[in-house]
Design a protein around this motif. Structure first.
Motif, PDB file in Angstrom:
ATOM      1  N   SER A  55       0.750  -1.512   0.027  1.00 53.62           N
ATOM      2  CA  SER A  55      -0.032   0.059  -0.076  1.00 53.62           C
ATOM      3  C   SER A  55       0.739   1.441   0.101  1.00 53.62           C
ATOM      4  CB  SER A  55      -0.999   0.134   1.282  1.00 53.62           C
ATOM      5  OG  SER A  55      -1.752  -1.135   1.014  1.00 53.62           O
ATOM      6  N   LYS A  58       2.081   2.232  -3.341  1.00 50.80           N
ATOM      7  CA  LYS A  58       1.167   3.132  -4.202  1.00 50.80           C
ATOM      8  C   LYS A  58       1.000   4.644  -3.592  1.00 50.80           C
ATOM      9  CE  LYS A  58      -3.601   2.643  -6.065  1.00 50.80           C
ATOM     10  NZ  LYS A  58      -4.601   3.059  -5.501  1.00 50.80           N
ATOM     11  N   GLU A  59       0.744   4.495  -2.349  1.00 53.82           N
ATOM     12  CA  GLU A  59       0.360   5.777  -1.594  1.00 53.82           C
ATOM     13  C   GLU A  59       1.719   6.746  -1.750  1.00 53.82           C
ATOM     14  OE1 GLU A  59      -2.522   6.202   1.467  1.00 53.82           O
ATOM     15  OE2 GLU A  59      -1.025   6.524   2.752  1.00 53.82           O
ATOM     16  N   GLU A  62       1.825   8.793  -4.942  1.00 50.98           N
ATOM     17  CA  GLU A  62       0.486   9.607  -4.984  1.00 50.98           C
ATOM     18  C   GLU A  62       0.723  10.742  -4.266  1.00 50.98           C
ATOM     19  OE1 GLU A  62      -3.419   7.973  -4.365  1.00 50.98           O
ATOM     20  OE2 GLU A  62      -3.019   6.361  -6.050  1.00 50.98           O
ATOM     21  N   LYS A  66       0.447  14.184  -6.380  1.00 47.69           N
ATOM     22  CA  LYS A  66      -0.866  14.775  -6.031  1.00 47.69           C
ATOM     23  C   LYS A  66      -0.872  15.765  -5.025  1.00 47.69           C
ATOM     24  CE  LYS A  66      -3.373  11.113  -8.508  1.00 47.69           C
ATOM     25  NZ  LYS A  66      -4.099   9.986  -8.438  1.00 47.69           N
ATOM     26  N   PRO A 138      -4.326   2.976   3.566  1.00 50.97           N
ATOM     27  CA  PRO A 138      -4.280   3.714   2.395  1.00 50.97           C
ATOM     28  C   PRO A 138      -5.504   4.595   2.277  1.00 50.97           C
ATOM     29  CG  PRO A 138      -4.770   1.486   1.635  1.00 50.97           C
ATOM     30  CD  PRO A 138      -4.332   1.353   3.208  1.00 50.97           C
ATOM     31  N   GLN A 139      -5.480   5.878   1.654  1.00 52.34           N
ATOM     32  CA  GLN A 139      -6.657   6.645   1.736  1.00 52.34           C
ATOM     33  C   GLN A 139      -6.852   7.333   0.390  1.00 52.34           C
ATOM     34  OE1 GLN A 139      -8.493   7.319   4.545  1.00 52.34           O
ATOM     35  NE2 GLN A 139      -7.380   5.791   5.636  1.00 52.34           N
ATOM     36  N   ASP A 140      -7.833   7.775  -0.088  1.00 54.15           N
ATOM     37  CA  ASP A 140      -8.118   8.745  -1.123  1.00 54.15           C
ATOM     38  C   ASP A 140      -7.310  10.025  -0.830  1.00 54.15           C
ATOM     39  OD1 ASP A 140      -9.925  11.023  -2.301  1.00 54.15           O
ATOM     40  OD2 ASP A 140     -10.239   9.321  -3.476  1.00 54.15           O
ATOM     41  N   ILE A 141      -6.619  10.440  -1.814  1.00 56.12           N
ATOM     42  CA  ILE A 141      -5.870  11.675  -1.840  1.00 56.12           C
ATOM     43  C   ILE A 141      -6.666  12.960  -1.457  1.00 56.12           C
ATOM     44  CG2 ILE A 141      -5.903  12.739  -4.031  1.00 56.12           C
ATOM     45  CD1 ILE A 141      -2.742  11.608  -2.500  1.00 56.12           C
ATOM     46  N   ASN A 142      -7.882  12.843  -1.660  1.00 57.49           N
ATOM     47  CA  ASN A 142      -8.619  14.031  -1.339  1.00 57.49           C
ATOM     48  C   ASN A 142      -9.103  14.011   0.015  1.00 57.49           C
ATOM     49  OD1 ASN A 142      -9.093  15.007  -3.940  1.00 57.49           O
ATOM     50  ND2 ASN A 142     -10.725  13.339  -4.287  1.00 57.49           N
ATOM     51  N   LYS A 143      -9.066  12.961   0.664  1.00 54.01           N
ATOM     52  CA  LYS A 143      -9.236  13.127   2.269  1.00 54.01           C
ATOM     53  C   LYS A 143      -7.851  13.800   2.965  1.00 54.01           C
ATOM     54  CE  LYS A 143     -12.020   8.924   2.867  1.00 54.01           C
ATOM     55  NZ  LYS A 143     -12.123   7.789   3.657  1.00 54.01           N
ATOM     56  N   LYS A 145      -6.095  16.200   1.451  1.00 56.62           N
ATOM     57  CA  LYS A 145      -6.209  17.507   1.010  1.00 56.62           C
ATOM     58  C   LYS A 145      -7.089  18.148   1.889  1.00 56.62           C
ATOM     59  CE  LYS A 145      -5.461  17.544  -4.000  1.00 56.62           C
ATOM     60  NZ  LYS A 145      -6.125  17.570  -5.410  1.00 56.62           N
TER      61      LYS A 145
END
Length: 154
Positions: A55, A58-59, A62, A66, A138-143, A145
């Motif tokens: 994870s 991948k993270e 990102e 991002k 792992p988290q969504d990048i918007n969280k 932000k």
């Protein structure tokens, strides 16, 4: 007692805005000492990772592609590696995975203070050195932000 309360907040994702982030003093991959207490008045993103964590593989890229370009002048980014102190290996993994922000070499003490039970675990720390948000796994990048924006506004 503080450790138990922090663990409960982490496990149940309760509000931890009043908890001060535990101070640490760690070397980065170039041998420079970084102290959290020296970063007061800065928003800090700390992500705990391991070279064997899929994870994380991948993270971290990102975060690099991002978030880092948007926030690098407003937020201090650190990746704390917890499974090696081999600087050559750390630099090799950074190159292979594609991220460039500083890596700090973790130890048992910092893992215990931050209750690291796996990776990735990411802390957003406000300018007052208080914990704004903890992300487990792992988290969504918007969280990220949203948490960074909240920390920058306070």
């Amino acid at each position: 007692m503080k450790k138990i309360i922090l663990l409960l907040f982490v496990l149940f994702n309760l509000s931890y805005a009043e908890l001060k982030a535990p101070d640490f003093q760690l070397k980065d991959e170039d041998g420079k000492i970084v102290k959290l207490s020296d970063l007061k008045n800065d928003v800090v993103l700390i992500t705990f990772w391991a070279t064997t964590c899929h994870s994380c593989k991948k993270e971290l890229p990102e975060l690099q592609s991002k978030l880092y370009p948007i926030y690098k002048d407003k937020v201090k980014f650190y990746a704390i590696v917890i499974d090696t102190d081999n600087v050559s290996k750390i630099k090799q993994v950074k190159k292979e995975w594609g991220f460039s922000f500083p890596v700090l070499i973790g130890n048992y003490e910092v893992m215990e203070k931050y209750r690291i039970i796996g990776t990735p675990i990411t802390y957003i720390i406000g300018k007052d050195n208080k914990i704004v948000k903890i992300f487990i796994g792992p988290q969504d990048i918007n969280k990220f932000k949203e948490a960074l924006e909240k920390a920058l506004k306070s």
